[in-house]
Design an enzyme around this catalytic site. Structure first.
Site, PDB file in Angstrom:
ATOM      1  N   THR B   1      27.072   2.706   2.186  1.00 48.98           N
ATOM      2  CA  THR B   1      27.853   1.653   2.854  1.00 48.98           C
ATOM      3  C   THR B   1      26.929   0.545   3.340  1.00 48.98           C
ATOM      4  OG1 THR B   1      29.459   3.282   3.585  1.00 48.98           O
ATOM      5  CG2 THR B   1      29.480   1.175   4.740  1.00 48.98           C
ATOM      6  N   ARG B  29      40.425   8.235  -3.051  1.00 46.49           N
ATOM      7  CA  ARG B  29      40.016   8.450  -1.655  1.00 46.49           C
ATOM      8  C   ARG B  29      39.745   7.105  -0.977  1.00 46.49           C
ATOM      9  NH1 ARG B  29      34.939   7.390   1.389  1.00 46.49           N
ATOM     10  NH2 ARG B  29      34.937   8.853   3.110  1.00 46.49           N
ATOM     11  N   ASP B  32      36.401   4.634   5.590  1.00 47.60           N
ATOM     12  CA  ASP B  32      36.568   3.846   6.826  1.00 47.60           C
ATOM     13  C   ASP B  32      36.241   2.364   6.659  1.00 47.60           C
ATOM     14  OD1 ASP B  32      33.707   4.919   6.669  1.00 47.60           O
ATOM     15  OD2 ASP B  32      33.539   3.353   8.190  1.00 47.60           O
ATOM     16  N   GLY B  53      28.410   5.957   7.615  1.00 48.95           N
ATOM     17  CA  GLY B  53      28.284   7.402   7.839  1.00 48.95           C
ATOM     18  C   GLY B  53      29.430   8.136   7.170  1.00 48.95           C
TER      19      GLY B  53
END
Lengths: 169, 133
Positions: B1, B29, B32, B53
């Protein structure tokens, strides 16, 4: 002139230090420095925070050493699906996309959603079609797939094969 | 990310977050990074935050909005708010968490519960900071 600041991250992970050799560390730092500069330059010239964060993230999406855009993780099916969002603190407007394939810079697609779409979040084929309608750059699937990610994917498939082998007579 | 937060000379905050997701994820999927309040949030009155994370726990903890809430309603400085968000519900939501955040005054925080967080920042025309460990 007001204070201007940019902060970026390129991922956080708990890992064995030996898995990041010095040359890899140097490449990552160079990639971070390049992305930081892309955003900072905009702020320094009086540009907007929104333009700065998009530019910084685009730089990391284009860099295969980061898990975004080119170099993204594989799904179990062996594809790269990306997601991104952008939010303007001044207007509280935002744009987000998920399950995106082929769009070179998902963050710019998110920005296009924010600025040119009546919705705030598009996913999968809808996001893809919106990217096409907006004329955003696309890339072939192989552009996004890098060798280190392919290796990790192969390892996962092998682990799964071993697990399944235990469950069959 | 990857992610970025910025404060411009007009005093405006913004955030951008982008990812390829997690290793071996199922097709479809969603993590966040694209979730407002989960991995990304910005509001000129309080702060801008971008997370990295384990996406599942970042979404369940609504961590980016938690930083906002801790600043706004608990009146915490940005560094304390980020630290508290990183450790929040750590017993129930285990996993890697990293957050960068910035307030309208230019105070900022970079925190993680991991030994690696690729990060960089630059304030005005001061020297840039870049590090990994």
């Amino acid at each position: 002139m007001g204070k201007y600041v940019i902060i970026i991250h390129g991922g956080a992970v708990q890992t064995d230090p030996s898995t990041i050799p010095p040359e890899k560390e140097a490449k990552l730092k160079a990639g971070l420095a390049q992305a930081l500069h892309a955003g900072w330059e905009i702020l320094h010239k009086g540009g907007s925070a929104l333009d700065a964060v998009e530019a910084a993230v685009r730089a990391m999406e284009d860099n295969e050493d980061f898990n975004a855009g080119r170099g993204g993780m594989f799904t179990l099916n062996g594809e790269v699906e990306t997601e991104a969002s952008i939010m303007d603190g001044a207007t509280l407007q935002g744009g987000a996309v998920s399950c995106v394939k082929l769009v070179k810079n998902p963050i710019s697609l998110a920005r296009a959603v924010m600025e040119k779409c009546k919705h705030t979040f598009l996913t999968a084929e809808g996001a893809q079609e919106f990217a096409l309608a907006q004329g955003l750059p696309l890339e072939a699937p192989h552009y996004f797939k890098t060798e280190p990610q392919r290796q990790e994917w192969m390892e996962i498939l092998q682990e799964q094969a071993v697990e399944h082998a235990d469950r069959h007579d | 990310t990857v992610g970025a937060v910025a404060l411009d000379q007009e005093g405006n905050l913004a955030v951008a977050t982008s990812t390829g997701g997690i290793e071996g994820k199922l097709k479809g999927r969603v993590g966040d990074s694209c979730i407002y309040g989960g991995g990304t949030y910005a509001n000129n009155e309080v702060c801008a935050a971008s997370c990295t994370g384990d996406g599942e726990i970042i979404m369940l903890g609504a961590l980016a909005h938690e930083v906002y809430a801790l600043c706004k309603y608990k009146d915490l400085p940005i560094a304390e708010a980020v630290r508290e968000a990183i450790s929040m519900y750590a017993d129930k939501l285990e996993g890697d968490r990293g957050i960068i955040a910035l307030d309208p005054q230019g105070n900022f925080a970079l925190e993680s519960n991991t030994n690696v967080m690729r990060r960089a920042y630059r304030i005005n025309d001061e020297e840039p900071f870049v590090d990994i460990w």
